[in-house]
Design a protein around this motif. Structure first.
Motif, mmCIF file in Angstrom:
data_model
loop_
_atom_site.group_PDB
_atom_site.id
_atom_site.type_symbol
_atom_site.label_atom_id
_atom_site.label_comp_id
_atom_site.label_asym_id
_atom_site.label_seq_id
_atom_site.Cartn_x
_atom_site.Cartn_y
_atom_site.Cartn_z
ATOM 1 N N MET A 1 -5.832 5.663 -0.890
ATOM 2 C CA MET A 1 -4.395 5.616 -0.625
ATOM 3 C C MET A 1 -3.713 4.494 -1.402
ATOM 4 S SD MET A 1 -4.141 6.334 3.467
ATOM 5 C CE MET A 1 -4.505 7.961 4.148
ATOM 6 N N ASP B 1 -4.222 5.971 7.399
ATOM 7 C CA ASP B 1 -2.952 5.266 7.209
ATOM 8 C C ASP B 1 -2.374 4.727 8.504
ATOM 9 O OD1 ASP B 1 -2.039 7.514 8.469
ATOM 10 O OD2 ASP B 1 -0.638 8.127 6.890
ATOM 11 N N PRO C 1 -3.146 16.082 1.464
ATOM 12 C CA PRO C 1 -2.704 14.845 0.807
ATOM 13 C C PRO C 1 -3.834 14.140 0.058
ATOM 14 C CG PRO C 1 -1.755 14.996 2.993
ATOM 15 C CD PRO C 1 -2.758 16.120 2.889
ATOM 16 N N LYS C 2 -5.044 14.171 0.602
ATOM 17 C CA LYS C 2 -6.167 13.521 -0.076
ATOM 18 C C LYS C 2 -6.422 14.178 -1.426
ATOM 19 C CE LYS C 2 -11.041 12.211 0.570
ATOM 20 N NZ LYS C 2 -12.183 12.219 1.528
ATOM 21 N N ALA D 1 -3.632 5.342 -5.189
ATOM 22 C CA ALA D 1 -2.670 6.396 -5.521
ATOM 23 C C ALA D 1 -1.235 5.924 -5.418
ATOM 24 C CB ALA D 1 -2.893 7.606 -4.626
ATOM 25 N N SER D 2 -1.019 4.821 -4.699
ATOM 26 C CA SER D 2 0.349 4.298 -4.542
ATOM 27 C C SER D 2 0.732 3.327 -5.652
ATOM 28 C CB SER D 2 0.475 3.599 -3.183
ATOM 29 O OG SER D 2 -0.300 2.405 -3.146
ATOM 30 N N TYR E 1 -3.775 13.412 -8.653
ATOM 31 C CA TYR E 1 -2.893 12.475 -9.370
ATOM 32 C C TYR E 1 -3.704 11.449 -10.157
ATOM 33 C CZ TYR E 1 -0.214 8.162 -9.929
ATOM 34 O OH TYR E 1 0.335 7.006 -10.441
ATOM 35 N N LEU E 2 -4.736 10.878 -9.527
ATOM 36 C CA LEU E 2 -5.552 9.872 -10.206
ATOM 37 C C LEU E 2 -6.353 10.484 -11.356
ATOM 38 C CD1 LEU E 2 -6.874 7.757 -7.193
ATOM 39 C CD2 LEU E 2 -5.079 7.152 -8.833
ATOM 40 N N TYR F 1 -9.120 10.560 5.821
ATOM 41 C CA TYR F 1 -7.759 10.491 5.288
ATOM 42 C C TYR F 1 -6.718 10.755 6.370
ATOM 43 C CZ TYR F 1 -5.405 9.896 0.822
ATOM 44 O OH TYR F 1 -4.702 9.379 -0.221
ATOM 45 N N ASP G 1 -3.757 13.177 -3.918
ATOM 46 C CA ASP G 1 -3.935 11.833 -4.473
ATOM 47 C C ASP G 1 -5.055 11.792 -5.506
ATOM 48 O OD1 ASP G 1 -1.844 10.825 -3.023
ATOM 49 O OD2 ASP G 1 -3.067 9.794 -1.530
#
Length: 316
Positions: A311, A104, A158-159, A314-315, A165-166, A100, A162
């Motif tokens: 990524m 990006d 951040p991983k 999650a976006s 969130y999912l 991760y 995400d």
């Protein structure tokens, strides 16, 4: 108990027999600088320092630990760019730095810019809540959220944010996610009541054993040691996981003999529960797990691809 999975062909093109021979013959050409991708004083720092101490005791090497914290090891990886590849510079971070942390493109690095050496353990990543909440299962957590209770959920990377969130998206709830600095910060926030839940990597095990914390979900691709009946992320409709290894890696194109000797020597230490390092891993993570060679490279390659997919998911 976790196990040594594979030494394998650690240097590309070498057979297992040749690799073992290389490892047997190699000695460091000078003092070693061992970077540690964590601040001084914590459990992760202690793990690395205990391994360094045991390497010195067993092999007579001179090792200087150097804390280079930040972004799970990504700062350490950048620091090691251009360092000698003769085995005198390497460090311990977590595998997330190589997937991760680099996926990006903003880091200006890929996993090909480092040399993976060996893992020490797979972090017991769990979605944890304070026992005082009275929630015994993830369904209890969901019921509270759907009843309108404002729930504050922490994430330390951040991983993890995400994936959290999912997980909420799959369950039909909004996760109120707050970024927290480190596992100790997460635990402090949970105990203080500043957070209601969050994924924690290993540091929560004592709290679970004491009945102060409850594991609701395994963040890994396999069941938790302490709460094996907790659902996996896959069971909740999240096709990703938080398999996070503590691992050693060095500069790009590290000498194959050095890579082999380090992998062999570190694996022997972390799997030996009579050593201070092995005992620490047993107490906090269920035991050592030394993954290296082709098996480790395969894990890193797959994790890097999965990180890019996560990524994107999650976006959306």
């Amino acid at each position: 108990m976790k196990k040594f999975l594979a030494l394998g062909a650690i240097a590309l093109g070498y057979s297992i027999t040749t690799t073992a021979s290389l490892a047997e013959d190699w000695t460091p050409p000078g003092p070693i600088t061992m970077h540690i991708a964590f601040p001084p004083g914590g459990g992760s720092d202690s793990q690395a320092r205990l391994i360094a101490e045991e390497l010195e005791n067993r092999l007579g090497w001179t090792i200087t630990p150097q804390n280079t914290p930040g972004k799970a090891g990504l700062i350490m990886a950048k620091e090691m760019q251009g360092a000698p590849s003769d085995g005198t510079v390497f460090g311990m971070g977590i595998s997330e730095a190589l997937d991760y942390g680099m996926a990006d493109g903003t880091a200006g690095m890929t996993p090909d810019d480092v040399t993976p050496i060996v893992t020490t353990t797979l972090a017991e990543v769990a979605f944890v809540v304070p026992a005082s909440k009275g929630w015994k299962t993830f369904d209890d957590f969901l019921a509270a959220a759907k009843a309108g209770e404002p729930l504050r959920v922490g994430a330390i990377t951040p991983k993890i944010a995400d994936v959290t969130y999912l997980m909420g998206k799959a369950a039909g709830i909004d996760m109120n996610i707050t970024m927290v600095k480190g596992g100790s910060g997460m635990l402090n926030a949970l105990y203080a009541g500043d957070l209601d839940a969050g994924f924690v990597a290993g540091a929560h095990s004592k709290g679970v054993k004491a009945g102060e914390l409850v594991e609701l979900v395994s963040g890994m691709s396999r069941p938790l040691n302490l709460t094996p009946d907790a659902p996996l992320l896959a069971d909740l409709g999240v096709p990703y996981n938080l398999d996070i290894y503590f691992m050693y890696f060095g500069p790009k194109d590290m000498d194959g003999a050095a890579q082999a000797k380090l992998a062999q020597s570190i694996s022997e230490i972390v799997l030996d529960e009579t050593t201070k390092a092995g005992a620490l891993l047993k107490a906090n993570f269920g035991g050592g797990e030394a993954l290296s060679g082709e098996a480790l490279q395969s894990f890193i390659d797959k994790s890097f691809v999965s990180a890019k997919e996560l990524m994107q998911a999650a976006s959306e």
